[in-house]
Design a protein around this motif. Structure first.
Motif, PDB file in Angstrom:
ATOM      1  N   PRO A  33       0.928  -1.206   0.035  1.00 32.53           N
ATOM      2  CA  PRO A  33      -0.003   0.001   0.005  1.00 32.53           C
ATOM      3  C   PRO A  33       0.916   1.115  -0.245  1.00 32.53           C
ATOM      4  CG  PRO A  33       0.033  -1.067   2.198  1.00 32.53           C
ATOM      5  CD  PRO A  33       0.610  -1.973   1.218  1.00 32.53           C
ATOM      6  N   GLU A  34       0.254   2.371  -0.580  1.00 25.10           N
ATOM      7  CA  GLU A  34       0.887   3.697  -0.489  1.00 25.10           C
ATOM      8  C   GLU A  34       0.318   4.392   0.825  1.00 25.10           C
ATOM      9  OE1 GLU A  34       0.721   5.863  -4.114  1.00 25.10           O
ATOM     10  OE2 GLU A  34       0.665   4.110  -5.315  1.00 25.10           O
ATOM     11  N   ILE A  35       1.235   4.897   1.480  1.00 26.06           N
ATOM     12  CA  ILE A  35       0.902   5.556   2.759  1.00 26.06           C
ATOM     13  C   ILE A  35       0.771   7.112   2.663  1.00 26.06           C
ATOM     14  CG2 ILE A  35       1.620   5.918   5.450  1.00 26.06           C
ATOM     15  CD1 ILE A  35       0.380   3.028   4.556  1.00 26.06           C
ATOM     16  N   GLU A  36       0.118   7.853   3.244  1.00 27.32           N
ATOM     17  CA  GLU A  36       0.115   9.211   3.241  1.00 27.32           C
ATOM     18  C   GLU A  36      -0.405   9.669   4.491  1.00 27.32           C
ATOM     19  OE1 GLU A  36      -2.630  11.796   0.687  1.00 27.32           O
ATOM     20  OE2 GLU A  36      -0.750  12.408  -0.214  1.00 27.32           O
ATOM     21  N   TRP A  37       0.393  10.671   5.040  1.00 26.14           N
ATOM     22  CA  TRP A  37       0.014  11.301   6.400  1.00 26.14           C
ATOM     23  C   TRP A  37      -0.638  12.578   6.162  1.00 26.14           C
ATOM     24  CZ3 TRP A  37       0.338   8.665  11.033  1.00 26.14           C
ATOM     25  CH2 TRP A  37       1.280   7.532  11.087  1.00 26.14           C
ATOM     26  N   HIS A  38      -1.617  12.852   7.157  1.00 25.97           N
ATOM     27  CA  HIS A  38      -2.384  13.921   6.751  1.00 25.97           C
ATOM     28  C   HIS A  38      -2.592  14.786   8.523  1.00 25.97           C
ATOM     29  CE1 HIS A  38      -4.188  11.956   3.351  1.00 25.97           C
ATOM     30  NE2 HIS A  38      -4.268  13.076   2.955  1.00 25.97           N
ATOM     31  N   TRP A  39      -2.749  15.890   8.354  1.00 26.17           N
ATOM     32  CA  TRP A  39      -2.649  16.741   9.812  1.00 26.17           C
ATOM     33  C   TRP A  39      -3.821  18.082   9.619  1.00 26.17           C
ATOM     34  CZ3 TRP A  39      -1.168  22.065  10.509  1.00 26.17           C
ATOM     35  CH2 TRP A  39      -1.241  22.453  11.876  1.00 26.17           C
ATOM     36  N   GLU A  40      -4.895  17.637  10.305  1.00 26.28           N
ATOM     37  CA  GLU A  40      -5.969  18.784  10.180  1.00 26.28           C
ATOM     38  C   GLU A  40      -6.646  18.782   8.663  1.00 26.28           C
ATOM     39  OE1 GLU A  40      -7.789  20.703  12.789  1.00 26.28           O
ATOM     40  OE2 GLU A  40      -6.723  18.856  13.755  1.00 26.28           O
ATOM     41  N   GLY A  41      -6.729  17.403   7.889  1.00 22.84           N
ATOM     42  CA  GLY A  41      -7.162  17.463   6.648  1.00 22.84           C
ATOM     43  C   GLY A  41      -6.346  17.723   5.350  1.00 22.84           C
ATOM     44  N   ARG A  42      -4.870  18.086   5.669  1.00 21.13           N
ATOM     45  CA  ARG A  42      -4.143  18.462   4.529  1.00 21.13           C
ATOM     46  C   ARG A  42      -3.003  17.478   4.785  1.00 21.13           C
ATOM     47  NH1 ARG A  42      -2.112  24.471   4.765  1.00 21.13           N
ATOM     48  NH2 ARG A  42      -4.254  24.684   5.140  1.00 21.13           N
ATOM     49  N   PRO A  43      -2.470  17.224   3.460  1.00 22.38           N
ATOM     50  CA  PRO A  43      -1.192  16.231   3.440  1.00 22.38           C
ATOM     51  C   PRO A  43       0.073  16.866   4.252  1.00 22.38           C
ATOM     52  CG  PRO A  43      -2.269  16.280   1.253  1.00 22.38           C
ATOM     53  CD  PRO A  43      -2.778  17.428   2.162  1.00 22.38           C
ATOM     54  N   LEU A  44       0.644  15.999   4.953  1.00 17.97           N
ATOM     55  CA  LEU A  44       2.026  16.396   5.434  1.00 17.97           C
ATOM     56  C   LEU A  44       3.233  15.994   4.792  1.00 17.97           C
ATOM     57  CD1 LEU A  44       1.816  15.607   9.333  1.00 17.97           C
ATOM     58  CD2 LEU A  44       2.066  17.673   8.461  1.00 17.97           C
ATOM     59  N   LEU A  45       4.177  16.890   4.571  1.00 19.79           N
ATOM     60  CA  LEU A  45       5.403  16.638   4.024  1.00 19.79           C
ATOM     61  C   LEU A  45       6.655  16.509   5.114  1.00 19.79           C
ATOM     62  CD1 LEU A  45       5.229  18.776   0.656  1.00 19.79           C
ATOM     63  CD2 LEU A  45       4.731  16.337   0.858  1.00 19.79           C
ATOM     64  N   PRO A  46       7.264  15.858   4.789  1.00 18.96           N
ATOM     65  CA  PRO A  46       8.724  15.621   5.912  1.00 18.96           C
ATOM     66  C   PRO A  46       9.303  17.054   5.845  1.00 18.96           C
ATOM     67  CG  PRO A  46       9.191  14.239   4.010  1.00 18.96           C
ATOM     68  CD  PRO A  46       7.918  14.782   3.729  1.00 18.96           C
ATOM     69  N   ASP A  47       9.877  17.452   7.020  1.00 17.06           N
ATOM     70  CA  ASP A  47      10.571  18.723   7.141  1.00 17.06           C
ATOM     71  C   ASP A  47      11.324  18.482   8.364  1.00 17.06           C
ATOM     72  OD1 ASP A  47       9.105  19.211   9.355  1.00 17.06           O
ATOM     73  OD2 ASP A  47       7.717  20.624   8.298  1.00 17.06           O
ATOM     74  N   ARG A  48      11.973  19.406   8.899  1.00 15.00           N
ATOM     75  CA  ARG A  48      13.281  19.407   9.956  1.00 15.00           C
ATOM     76  C   ARG A  48      12.304  18.783  11.477  1.00 15.00           C
ATOM     77  NH1 ARG A  48      13.957  24.153   7.914  1.00 15.00           N
ATOM     78  NH2 ARG A  48      16.157  24.575   6.740  1.00 15.00           N
ATOM     79  N   ARG A  49      11.131  19.124  11.650  1.00 16.51           N
ATOM     80  CA  ARG A  49      10.451  18.611  12.749  1.00 16.51           C
ATOM     81  C   ARG A  49       9.613  17.351  12.491  1.00 16.51           C
ATOM     82  NH1 ARG A  49       7.342  20.979  16.057  1.00 16.51           N
ATOM     83  NH2 ARG A  49       6.847  22.558  14.848  1.00 16.51           N
ATOM     84  N   ARG A  50       9.480  17.142  11.185  1.00 18.86           N
ATOM     85  CA  ARG A  50       8.428  16.013  11.181  1.00 18.86           C
ATOM     86  C   ARG A  50       9.072  14.948  10.165  1.00 18.86           C
ATOM     87  NH1 ARG A  50       5.018  20.436  10.259  1.00 18.86           N
ATOM     88  NH2 ARG A  50       3.378  20.570  11.575  1.00 18.86           N
ATOM     89  N   LEU A  51       9.530  13.757  10.887  1.00 19.80           N
ATOM     90  CA  LEU A  51      10.405  12.737  10.148  1.00 19.80           C
ATOM     91  C   LEU A  51       9.396  11.737   9.945  1.00 19.80           C
ATOM     92  CD1 LEU A  51      13.184  12.531  12.476  1.00 19.80           C
ATOM     93  CD2 LEU A  51      12.942  14.058  10.842  1.00 19.80           C
TER      94      LEU A  51
END
Length: 968
Positions: free
Chosen positions: A218-236
């Motif tokens: 499966p393809e995995i996608e994380w959302h926060w408050e309804g919008r897709p999340l992209l990895p950054d310095r504080r989100r791994l």
């Protein structure tokens, strides 16, 4: 690739790999590689797994070992990007004997554990352009989860080899991912139950794990408050070893609270999992939290926050690393303000910074460092032994060439790849030797990570089972056993040991790969006796307990011929070597032409003046060396005898042209200047002529090049080598040559002074001189400023006087300050120069000075400067003064004086001490007497100054160097 049997030829070897190139549409693109091998190998170019053929746009130029691919009129379709839905072909070619077995893995897992059989195909075949096998992995339609590390493994009876590659599957341009700045859209599927709740203290980490199974993956996608999340310095976002998908929010803040959703989908359906994050705020909070900041490389970044009370202590951190005050991290406390200034920003300074009060109350901010490297390496990377290590770097420009290194040593190009802005390093199946500091460098910019390889604790294998001993034929014993249960996961062998009854020592007999039966003959023991046996299992993870065979066996050592004597044919003057191998260690006797050779001496002579010989025994091998045999020794018969073994062979001597005994291969030597160099070439014949050449020219004998001949040895001597003696030397005789490559270098340079870091402080327009002294006058020296080599100009002068080298700033400006280095060979001297912009040259007086004096009295006008070397100009009523007995100019350190030893009425006037655009003003009034002056003076302020006793008491409060003007 593994070389085959035989002494001739060599396998293909890449000396240089093709580098990525970037061209505009319609331009010409060229790829090059250098391949060596004997015979010259065939080179095949492929794209997308398909072999390329020559055409109007495509050609394959060759120049010796250099092979190229030339593409005319490049088009966007010629680029190698893998897009979602495209076909992917990965090919692995391996050679070896016996022929190896190949298989593929993705991210450390077998392919059938990741995909169903319809998603991929394995296509075996023969290697292209030479011997060996190939195994191609074909993915007809790539999906985003297909991104990862692919490793091809090859195994045969002699060992294991592997090679890895990184595959990145990207979204096609016509279907871009959702824009995170757009208003949040609805979740794909409504939640069927209330989400779980997770509480975290502010400044702590939150970790969410979503475990999903399914085929296709499966393809995995994380959302926060309804919008897709992209990895950054504080989100791994990553996948752990157990296959779970992990989202980790570092150093949580109040703005991170909300609903987090893990959405998984494949062709069979979709599912969601959600959790509500709450961030618990502390009662004691920062009055003003940190704010995100940006800076450029080599610049500064300033972080500032405010605490509730000035007495509250704070500490600064970069992620989990405590920062202590230093020149790099300047920490300032002003009342309730807490400030961190990061100097000389580097790419690795990019990250998360924290200011912490007591009770672990934190405020967090991101520091972004702008430079050629956009995406940096992590501070550290922990990888389990045997797993794949993947490091990615993104650069601002596409197509640039960076350099990967580990602990300062450049890593091979075979584990590197570049595509556009992305640069990858793939280390498949890491071991403890792969650990270290990994660095990616691009010009003066670099990013570094600490690769740590964690060892996996493995259990040793189990012992063999069902061990039995059978006493078979005379003087032999048969030992049998079965493999351990369960069998070890990795390759293993069995180790068989023996022990003589009555002894405590166990001695290894054999190492056997397969279980079954082994016959132990009497010739494997050193002496007659009763022997016991035991066996164990050995793998890379350790050794099993020993299992002892019941009973013992009586064995008597006997010898048998394993490898017999062979006839030897040599040239006149060479050594003749006869050797044989026995099945056991035993003494024997050598014979020459029927005469026994004395065995009590390892070296001897058949008779005075006759053939000399030497006998050797190493373990099971016996050797007889007949030294410098002559033509009359041809036909000699050599024999060997021991209990149970007799063998013989003949010696044949043939007359031959001269040949070189040593050196057999080209010799490369390095010397330092003034060192003695001796090149020796030994021929097979005595007193045979030979000629020396240097760089193709015959060597003419002189004081600096001496030629000597001693029997078979020819020597070229350079008594005191110099740099000009470097070159290719050849000793030539009768069509054969010995070659020597000589490099003569100057001895290493050492810096004599300074030995420590030098700090220089100066002001604007001051002359600054940096001096570096080395131990040799002719040593090359380079100067660097802030990492860049210094080029001489009117503002920066380079001087040298013998071993002393100087960098001079004639009129220093604040921009001239920085970090300077004097580089001599492998050594460096460091200087830190700080130039301060001075706003005023004149320190005192700061205002106009009035001086009242009586005729013939001594008057001194004093001006203090900020630097002792500054020159001033004195004027009176606009005209420059001329020094005389009646007017004296004095200079003492930073003090400048104008002295009137016996003042006259005409000395009254306006005096100026001038430097650049500044001046100090003195008004001098001279009268005949105080009484006459008092009767005519209408200026109350001047009258006070003219009261001589009071004036002297007032000036006496200051030290002499602060007395600006007065009378004596």
């Amino acid at each position: 690739m593994k070389a085959g049997s035989g002494d001739q030829g060599s396998p293909p070897c890449f000396l240089r790999f093709p580098r990525p190139v970037r061209v505009v549409s319609g331009a010409e693109a060229e790829l090059k590689c250098v391949v060596l091998g004997e015979p010259p190998p065939t080179v095949v170019w492929e794209k997308g797994g398909q072999q390329l053929a020559a055409s109007e746009r495509l050609s394959f130029p060759e120049d010796g070992a250099e092979h190229g691919l030339l593409l005319s009129g490049a088009l966007p379709t010629d680029a190698g990007w893998v897009l979602r839905g495209a076909e992917v072909v990965l090919t692995c070619q391996v050679g070896g004997l016996p022929e190896p077995t190949l298989y593929w893995e993705k991210d450390g897992m077998a392919l059938d554990e990741v995909w169903d059989s319809s998603h991929f195909a394995l296509e075996p075949g023969r290697a292209v352009g030479g011997p060996g096998v190939r195994l191609a992995l074909r993915i007809p339609a790539a999906r985003l989860p297909d991104s990862g590390v692919y490793v091809c493994h090859a195994r045969n009876a002699h060992g294991h080899a592997q090679a890895g590659a990184l595959l990145q599957v990207q979204q096609p341009p016509d279907s871009p991912p959702d824009d995170p700045d757009e208003p949040p859209g609805p979740v794909v599927e409504p939640l069927k139950c209330a989400p779980k709740t997770f509480w975290v203290n502010e400044g702590k980490h939150a970790k969410f794990r979503c475990y999903v199974m399914g085929k296709p993956e499966p393809e995995i996608e994380w959302h926060w408050e309804g919008r897709p999340l992209l990895p950054d310095r504080r989100r791994l976002m990553y996948r752990d070893r157990d296959g779970g998908f992990v989202l980790k929010v570092l150093y949580c803040q109040a703005k991170d609270r909300g609903l987090y959703v893990c959405a998984a989908r494949n062709s069979a359906g979709q599912t969601l999992s959600a959790v509500q994050l709450h961030v618990k705020e502390p009662r004691l909070r920062f009055t003003r939290p940190l704010q995100d900041v940006e800076g450029r490389e080599h610049g500064i970044a300033v972080l500032e926050c405010k605490v509730p009370n000035s007495r509250i202590p704070t500490a600064w951190f970069r992620e989990d690393q405590r920062l202590l005050p230093c020149r790099k991290y300047e920490q300032i406390e002003e009342g309730t303000i807490r400030r961190l200034i990061i100097h000389r920003l580097k790419a690795d300074d990019d990250g998360i910074y924290l200011c912490e009060m007591r009770g672990r109350v934190r405020t967090v901010a991101n520091v972004t460092v702008k430079g050629p490297i956009v995406k940096r390496l992590p501070r550290k990377l922990d990888v389990l032994e045997g797993e794949n290590a993947v490091l990615l770097v993104e650069t601002q420009e596409a197509g640039v060439e960076g350099c990967w290194s580990r602990d300062g040593e450049e890593l091979p190009a075979t584990c590197q790849s570049s595509c556009g802005h992305m640069h990858a390093l793939v280390l498949p199946g890491v071991t403890r030797e792969d650990a270290g500091e990994i660095t990616f460098s691009l010009g003066n910019s670099r990013t570094t990570t600490l690769l740590r390889v964690k060892c996996i604790k493995h259990n040793p294998p189990g012992p063999p089972v069902l061990v039995e001993m059978f006493k078979g034929h005379q003087n032999t014993v048969l030992l049998t056993w079965k493999p351990p249960e369960p069998p070890p996961e990795t390759s293993f062998i069995y180790r068989l040991e023996r022990q003589e009854v009555g002894s405590e020592d166990w001695i290894q007999c054999f190492s056997i790969e397969k279980a079954g039966a082994v016959e132990v003959p009497g010739d494997c023991v050193p002496s007659e006796g009763d022997y016991r046996f035991r066996v164990c299992t050995v793998s890379e993870h350790g050794r099993s307990p020993h299992v002892v065979f019941n009973g013992s066996a009586h064995l008597v050592p006997t010898a048998r011929l394993v490898k017999g004597l062979e006839d030897v044919q040599v040239y006149d003057g060479e050594d003749a070597v006869f050797s044989l191998d026995l099945s056991t260690i035993i003494q024997g006797t050598w014979f020459l032409n029927g005469e026994e050779l004395q065995s009590n001496e390892p070296e001897g002579q058949v008779e005075p003046g006759a053939l000399r010989y030497r006998m050797e025994q190493k373990g099971l091998q016996h050797r007889l060396i007949l030294q410098a045999v002559k033509h009359q020794d041809s036909g000699a018969l050599v024999g060997f005898s021991c209990p149970g073994v007799q063998d013989s062979a003949a010696l044949t001597i043939q007359e031959s042209p001269v040949h070189i005994l040593s050196p057999q291969d080209k010799v490369s030597l390095t010397f330092t200047t003034s060192e003695r160099v001796v090149l020796t070439c030994e021929l097979s014949r005595v007193d045979f002529p030979a000629t020396w050449y240097k760089d193709g020219q015959k060597v003419e004998e002189n004081e600096s090049q001496v030629v000597k001949r001693d029997g078979r040895k020819h020597r070229l001597i350079l008594p005191e080598a110099c740099v000009q003696d470097s070159g290719e030397f050849e000793c030539r005789t009768e069509g054969v040559s010995a070659f020597f490559s000589i490099t003569v270098q100057d001895p290493p340079v050492h810096i004599v002074d300074p030995q420590e870091h030098v700090f220089v402080h100066a002001i604007t327009s001051e002359c600054v001189m940096l001096t570096c002294e080395v131990d040799r006058e002719d040593a090359p020296v380079c100067w660097y400023k802030d990492g860049q080599e210094v080029e001489e100009s009117d503002f920066m002068v380079l001087e040298n006087e013998g071993p002393r080298h100087r960098l001079v700033l004639p009129t220093a400006q604040p921009s001239d300050g920085g970090e300077f280095q004097c580089v001599a060979g492998e050594e460096r001297a460091y200087f830190t120069v700080t130039i301060t912009d001075v706003s005023s040259w004149i320190v005192y007086p700061s205002g106009k000075v009035y001086v009242a004096a009586v005729r013939l009295e001594r008057v001194v006008l004093t001006c203090e400067l900020c630097r002792p070397w500054a020159e001033v100009r004195w004027t009176k009523d606009g005209a420059e003064v001329v020094e005389s007995p009646a007017l004296v100019l004095q200079k003492e350190d930073t003090i400048r004086r104008l002295v009137l030893p016996a003042v006259q009425l005409e000395d009254s006037g306006e005096y100026l001490c001038e430097i650049d655009d500044e001046s100090a003003s003195f008004t001098v009034t001279v009268t005949e007497s105080y009484q006459s002056q008092d009767s005519s003076n209408n200026n109350p302020e001047l009258c006070v100054l003219l009261k001589k006793p009071k004036t002297r008491r007032l000036w006496s409060r200051f030290p002499p160097w602060r007395r600006t003007a007065g009378t004596e």
